[in-house]
Design an enzyme around this catalytic site. Structure first.
Site, short mmCIF file in Angstrom:
data_model
loop_
_atom_site.label_atom_id
_atom_site.label_comp_id
_atom_site.label_asym_id
_atom_site.label_seq_id
_atom_site.Cartn_x
_atom_site.Cartn_y
_atom_site.Cartn_z
N CYS A 119 -19.16 44.52 50.55
CA CYS A 119 -18.63 43.26 50.37
C CYS A 119 -18.63 42.84 48.96
CB CYS A 119 -18.81 42.21 51.42
SG CYS A 119 -18.80 42.91 53.01
N HIS A 252 -17.19 35.47 48.51
CA HIS A 252 -16.60 36.36 49.41
C HIS A 252 -16.38 35.73 50.70
CE1 HIS A 252 -16.59 39.72 52.42
NE2 HIS A 252 -17.73 39.78 52.91
N ASN A 282 -13.19 38.42 57.67
CA ASN A 282 -13.89 39.02 56.52
C ASN A 282 -13.20 40.38 56.35
OD1 ASN A 282 -15.68 40.52 54.93
ND2 ASN A 282 -17.41 39.95 56.00
O1 UT7 Z 1 -19.63 40.77 54.81
C1 UT7 Z 1 -20.95 40.53 54.95
C2 UT7 Z 1 -21.31 39.32 54.91
N1 UT7 Z 1 -21.70 39.01 56.41
C3 UT7 Z 1 -21.84 37.99 56.88
O2 UT7 Z 1 -22.06 37.02 55.67
C4 UT7 Z 1 -22.20 37.54 58.02
C5 UT7 Z 1 -23.61 36.53 58.16
N2 UT7 Z 1 -23.60 36.10 59.58
C6 UT7 Z 1 -22.91 35.34 60.12
O3 UT7 Z 1 -21.95 34.87 59.76
C7 UT7 Z 1 -23.25 34.65 61.45
O4 UT7 Z 1 -24.84 35.01 61.89
C8 UT7 Z 1 -22.57 35.11 62.70
C9 UT7 Z 1 -21.17 34.45 62.54
C10 UT7 Z 1 -22.34 36.66 62.61
C11 UT7 Z 1 -23.39 34.96 64.03
O5 UT7 Z 1 -23.56 33.25 63.91
P1 UT7 Z 1 -24.98 32.85 64.52
O6 UT7 Z 1 -24.79 31.48 64.49
O7 UT7 Z 1 -26.00 33.33 63.62
O8 UT7 Z 1 -25.14 33.20 66.13
P2 UT7 Z 1 -26.09 34.01 66.60
O9 UT7 Z 1 -26.39 35.56 66.28
O10 UT7 Z 1 -27.54 33.31 66.52
O11 UT7 Z 1 -25.86 33.99 68.11
C12 UT7 Z 1 -25.70 32.83 68.93
C13 UT7 Z 1 -25.18 33.12 70.33
C14 UT7 Z 1 -25.76 34.12 71.00
O12 UT7 Z 1 -26.07 33.74 72.39
P3 UT7 Z 1 -27.33 33.38 72.94
O13 UT7 Z 1 -28.47 34.47 72.71
O14 UT7 Z 1 -27.67 32.26 72.22
O15 UT7 Z 1 -27.15 33.09 74.55
C15 UT7 Z 1 -24.84 35.51 70.98
O16 UT7 Z 1 -24.96 36.52 72.07
O17 UT7 Z 1 -23.65 33.43 70.25
C16 UT7 Z 1 -23.64 34.67 71.17
N3 UT7 Z 1 -22.50 35.37 70.43
C17 UT7 Z 1 -21.28 34.95 70.76
N4 UT7 Z 1 -20.66 34.26 71.63
C18 UT7 Z 1 -19.29 34.30 71.94
C19 UT7 Z 1 -22.52 36.11 69.53
N5 UT7 Z 1 -21.22 36.75 69.16
C20 UT7 Z 1 -20.37 35.80 69.91
C21 UT7 Z 1 -19.07 35.78 70.24
N6 UT7 Z 1 -18.78 35.05 70.96
N7 UT7 Z 1 -18.10 36.72 69.33
#
Ligand code: UT7
Length: 325
Positions: A119, A252, A282
């Site tokens: 990225c 980005h 993204n």
């Molecule tokens: O291009 C390279 C750069 N990449 C990035 O910048 C990505 C950086 N990271 C992020 O943007 C975020 O970490 C994410 C958007 C990927 C995830 O957001 P988060 O607030 O960190 O969520 P999380 O991973 O802590 O997940 C929270 C909850 C989990 O459920 P529980 O364990 O709390 O019950 C996940 O299982 O959200 C759940 N979850 C979803 N729910 C519905 C994860 N993905 C999804 C989904 N839909 N698509």
């Protein structure tokens, strides 16, 4: 020999199939994967992304973006003497998508290569092109970010498949008597390979290992905000400028929360932040030149504006470029 390089045209291209969060959620539900528009918008700011048709490659998307950039610069393909394509989803293992693009542009002979910094790819590529122009190795470059990330998404993994999209962005960067690219700052930390990678490879006629994107989203998130701030500050210091000189921040486009966090740390008002993540998702190396072109064509960014471009992603890689348009 001219001492500087400057962007003289921008272009971009999105494949026609636009998939909203609601459409994606319905499609994923059919595979037993649960997600929702609300979750995706709240956590990422993404509302839609574009997916390329199966037969369409990164060089196909790049070709459209380059034609638009060349038209904006008032240049023909024959006037180009360097092509750099930043991509992590090349057409083939080899040769480079840049060579394939060169042929599609109807030219031959000029230097052409791919650059792999995930990225951060476009920020790396424009820095390399600037250095080659200032050293006299090239005079007029096409610098491209092009991706078909849909090919490496695991649609059974809701934590990654809702985040990415396909597209391409390009600029024509030319030797100039007046400064365009002012300074840049590039970094990598290979100890973090595992937090964002496609671990598979082609070997002995088979795919060895997992060919899908893996990401520890929280680890990436935490690292991203800090490194984007430090890269921007170092770049400003190198150019002898301050935050107040930035007219537009083009980070980005991965997650609106990371982008807003970076703007806040740099004490920039939110109206100086270029946002396309809502409509593009993204698009990895394509995200910055796509956002740049959208803002130029949308009339937000004007000639003479000072822009801070920033990338962050797999590697772990990160970097920034400050430029006068
Ligand atoms: O291009 C390279 C750069 N990449 C990035 O910048 C990505 C950086 N990271 C992020 O943007 C975020 O970490 C994410 C958007 C990927 C995830 O957001 P988060 O607030 O960190 O969520 P999380 O991973 O802590 O997940 C929270 C909850 C989990 O459920 P529980 O364990 O709390 O019950 C996940 O299982 O959200 C759940 N979850 C979803 N729910 C519905 C994860 N993905 C999804 C989904 N839909 N698509």
């Amino acid at each position: 020999m001219k001492p500087y390089s400057r962007i003289t045209g921008t272009g971009s291209y999105l494949p026609p199939r636009r998939v909203t969060n609601a459409e994606l959620a319905t499609e994923l539900a059919g595979r037993g994967v649960e997600t929702s528009d609300t979750w995706i918008v709240e956590r990422t700011g993404i509302r839609a992304r574009h997916f390329a048709a199966p037969e369409v490659t990164s060089s196909d998307l790049a070709l459209h973006a380059c034609r638009h950039a060349l038209e904006a610069a008032g240049r023909t393909p024959q006037e180009i003497d360097l092509i750099i394509v930043a991509t992590s989803t090349p057409d083939m293992v080899f040769p480079s998508s840049a060579c394939i693009l060169q042929h599609k542009l109807g030219i031959a002979g000029c230097a052409a290569f791919d650059l792999q910094a995930v990225c951060t790819g476009f920020v790396y590529a424009i820095t390399v092109a600037d250095a080659m122009i200032r050293s006299g190795t090239a005079t007029r470059a096409l610098v491209v970010g092009a991706e078909v990330f849909s090919r490496i998404l695991d649609f059974s993994d809701r934590s990654t498949c809702v985040l990415f999209g396909d597209g391409a962005g390009a600029v024509v960067l030319e030797a100039s008597d007046t400064p365009g690219i002012l300074a840049s700052d590039l970094h990598a930390d290979g100890s973090q390979v595992g937090i964002l990678c496609v671990p598979g490879t082609v070997s002995g006629g088979k795919v060895l290992g997992d060919p899908f994107l893996k990401m520890d989203g929280q680890a990436v998130f935490k690292l991203a905000v800090g490194v984007l701030e430090s890269a921007a500050r170092t770049t400003l210091a190198k150019a002898g400028r301050t935050e107040a000189d930035i007219d537009w921040l083009i980070p980005h486009q991965a997650n609106i929360r990371i982008m807003q966090g970076t703007a806040k740390r740099l004490k920039l008002p939110m109206h100086k932040l270029v946002v396309t993540v809502d409509q593009h998702g993204n698009t990895s190396a394509a995200s910055v030149p796509l956002a740049l072109d959208a803002a130029v064509r949308g009339g937000q960014i004007r000639k003479g504006d000072t822009l801070m471009l920033e990338g962050v992603g797999g590697g772990f890689t990160w970097g920034a470029v400050l430029l006068d348009l």
